[in-house]
Each structure stands twice: as C-alpha cells, then as structure tokens.
Design a protein around this motif. Structure first.
Motif, mmCIF file in Angstrom:
data_model
loop_
_atom_site.group_PDB
_atom_site.id
_atom_site.type_symbol
_atom_site.label_atom_id
_atom_site.label_comp_id
_atom_site.label_asym_id
_atom_site.label_seq_id
_atom_site.Cartn_x
_atom_site.Cartn_y
_atom_site.Cartn_z
ATOM 1 N N ARG A 165 0.820 -1.229 0.000
ATOM 2 C CA ARG A 165 0.000 0.000 0.000
ATOM 3 C C ARG A 165 0.852 1.276 0.000
ATOM 4 N NH1 ARG A 165 -5.626 -0.534 0.761
ATOM 5 N NH2 ARG A 165 -6.233 -2.559 1.596
ATOM 6 N N CYS A 166 2.115 1.182 0.408
ATOM 7 C CA CYS A 166 3.004 2.342 0.281
ATOM 8 C C CYS A 166 3.175 2.692 -1.197
ATOM 9 C CB CYS A 166 4.376 2.045 0.869
ATOM 10 S SG CYS A 166 4.412 1.789 2.643
ATOM 11 N N CYS B 273 0.601 0.971 7.036
ATOM 12 C CA CYS B 273 1.794 0.610 7.803
ATOM 13 C C CYS B 273 2.518 1.808 8.413
ATOM 14 C CB CYS B 273 2.750 -0.216 6.940
ATOM 15 S SG CYS B 273 3.707 0.738 5.751
HETATM 16 ZN ZN LIG Z 1 2.667 0.752 3.725
#
Ligand SMILES: [Zn+2]
Length: 377
Positions: free
Chosen positions: A282-283, A357
């Motif tokens: 997801r980064c 995160c």
């Molecule tokens: Zn992430």
C-alpha cells in the motif's frame, strides 16, 4: 615438490602395507560411507588434527570425493613437514566404482536426504543446517497458476518442508500454456489437488496442504497461521490487498509478483517486522485502481514463459528469506521486460502516510474489494 597421485587400488595396497588413509570430506559426506579403514578429518580441520592420526614420518594417503580436496590437503601436510604423501585420483567415487571395500554408512543417516540435497549440502551457505531449516519451514502460496507453478515446483524440489497452497479455481485448457503444475489429463480438477499430485511426485518428503478456498477477509488470517513466508502468486487486486494487509498485521514477509503481457515485476514486502523501515504494497499503491482503469483481464494476454521468470524470482527470494542469506529484494521493485530482455530496479521507500503501515497507525481492518478482475496468471 609435487604430490604423488595414485589409483584407489594402489592406495588400498599401501594402506594394507601400513600407510594411514585419511578421508578429508565433510562429516555429512563421510556418513554416507568411506573407504574401509579410512580415518575421517575434514579438510578444514586437517592441520589441527592430523597429529592424532599420523606423524611427519608416516606415509599418509589422502582421499576425498573426486581427488581435488585430497590434493589440497596433501599440500597442507607437505607445508607441515610431512614427506610421504599421496592423493587418490578419482577419490571415493572411483574407489566405490571399482568395487573396493567400503565401510557401511552411519546408522543414523537419512540417505534420501543426503542424496536428494547433495548439491545444496555442498554449498557452505546452506549445508546440512540450512537444509534442515528448509525442511522445517512452512510457506503459504496464494495461487496455483502461472506464478505459483514454477515457485512451488522449485521450492518443493529445493526441500521446503511444508507448502500451503490456496486457490479455489479449477484447471482449464487455456491455463496449460504457462501453468506447468497442471496437465491435460487434469483439466476440470481443482488446481490445488492437481498441484499436490505434481509436487508430491517430485518430492515425496514435502507436505503439501491444498486449500480449495478463495482468500477473503474472513479466512486470510487463518490461512497465514504458522507460516514463515507468504508468496503472492494470485495476481489479482482483491487478494493482493488482503494478503498484504494480513502480512503487515501478522509480521510475515510477503513475496510479491505480477505479470502483464510481456512485463512483470517482483518485490519483497517485509513491513511487519520493520515498521517504518520497509515498505508495504500500500506504500506503493494505497488503493486498487478503479475497475475501468484496470486491464480487461478476460482479454489480456500474457507470454507463457513470463510468469515462469517472475515465479522463479519469487522462489529465489523465498529461499533466501528462509535461509537468511543474501540481500532480499526489500525496498526494491524489480521490473522485467521480456521483449527488451532488461531488468530495471526501482527503490521503494516506506510511505510515512501509508494508510496501513505508517508507524503508530491502528490497523484499519480488512477490505474485500470487488473482484473485478480474476487475473491472468
Ligand atoms: Zn505501507
């Protein structure tokens, strides 16, 4: 002064006349059987231990597997002042081939293990210790398709002890152009069942755990239970995000792979144990693309060998993670262009505002994205 090289028969004659026969292979090699009457001292310990077996005036005949290490050992002894030295040409292989007397293998030895993994055991970076580690390891792989086929084949061949394969699909004729775990005769069978047949035939030591389920928010954590590494071989967005989120939450390394037409990419997302240091999926892409922007999967094509290349890179990274060797593809995205035959690497930094995160962020919960694309792997 050059070292005398002698045949196994001549070595046997000299041994019977009083020469000391020293086998300089490693313990795990000697366990499989030695020339009868030989004393075992591994090459690395020869200088320190030879005095217990032979003095400088004694005649010493050295033997290894093929004759190279014994020659090296003889040179070491020469430097220590030993003068009556010989090395056996062709080593224990030739000794055995000529039917000369052998001491039986050690009783505790697992011959299947030593034969099957002989080429791993000779690598100091793996050895018996690393190979045992692989046998104890447990990997979860999502997808028994194009990426999963080569990854599973090579991991199981390499000695992975347990592989959980999750896929709810059945084998279709159009899969066989790249999904080499399956066969024409198994069209219509569950992919995980077909995979289990192929993998058990390759290496009966491995435990294959077929799970004919779709990955959902409801079962993803249970599927990751007890595994050391997770491989994303599903190549579809809903599963990719679920598996990424679960890996971050549960602290498991994720080996990612994706393919499209003639290009593919792979990376290792090891965010769980390294919050704020290593990025997660997801980064890179905080949300899936809107369905209309995603490739139309029912029509998308893929070069058959492409998932083979990417799946093997995933298997390679998985082995490295399990063995703790080398430099993982962590924080790096590797692109492969089959037509140009080029690899390109992009640095990936963790996103300090990642919805999943970012350090200190609470777990936002799992999201079941609509399955707008079944993936083409
Ligand atoms: Zn992430």
């Amino acid at each position: 002064m050059s070292i005398e090289e002698i045949t196994p028969r001549e070595a046997l004659r000299r041994q019977r006349a009083g020469a000391r026969l020293v086998d300089v292979r490693e313990q795990h090699e000697r366990d499989l059987g030695m020339a009868e009457g030989a004393r075992g001292i591994a090459l690395g310990e020869l200088e320190g231990h030879i005095a217990r077996t032979a003095q400088a005036g004694d005649e010493v005949v050295l033997i290894c597997q093929s004759g190279a290490r014994s020659l090296q050992g003889a040179r070491q002894l020469q430097a220590l002042g030993y003068r009556r030295l010989a090395s056996v040409v062709g080593g224990t292989s030739r000794w055995q081939g000529e039917g000369l007397p052998m001491a039986a293998p050690a009783a505790h030895v697992d011959l299947d293990f030593h034969d099957r993994y002989a080429r791993h055991l000779r690598l100091p970076e793996i050895g018996v210790e690393g190979q045992r580690r692989l046998e104890r390891a447990h990997v979860m792989m999502v997808g028994a398709g194009g990426l999963g086929s080569p990854a599973a084949y090579y991991l199981v061949a390499a000695g992975l002890g347990r592989l959980r394969i999750v896929d709810d699909d059945v084998v279709d004729r159009s899969n066989l152009q790249r999904q080499i775990l399956h066969t024409d005769a198994r069209i219509g069978h569950a992919k995980v069942a077909s995979a289990a047949v192929a993998l058990s035939a390759l290496n009966p030591r491995a435990r294959i755990e077929p799970v004919a389920e779709r990955v959902t928010s409801g079962n993803v954590e249970a599927l990751l239970e007890g595994v050391d590494v997770v491989i994303d071989g599903a190549d579809n967005f809903p599963v990719r995000y679920l598996v990424n989120d679960a890996c971050v939450r549960l602290g498991k390394p994720l080996v990612y792979g994706a393919v499209h037409r003639f290009e593919g990419q792979t990376s290792v997302f090891d965010t769980g144990g390294r919050r704020g240091e290593a990025p997660c999926y997801r980064c890179l892409f905080p949300e899936p693309p809107p369905p209309e922007a995603a490739p139309n999967c029912s029509q998308a094509g893929v070069l058959g060998v492409l998932p083979g290349v990417i799946g093997l890179l995933q298997a390679t990274e998985t082995l490295k993670l399990l063995l703790g060797i080398g430099e993982p593809l962590r924080g790096r995205l590797l692109h492969f262009d089959a037509l140009a035959m080029r690899f390109r690497e992009t640095r990936l930094a963790p996103d300090p505002d990642c919805p999943l995160c970012a350090p200190g962020r609470d777990f936002p919960g799992y999201i079941d994205y609509a399955a707008f694309c079944a993936g083409v792997t």
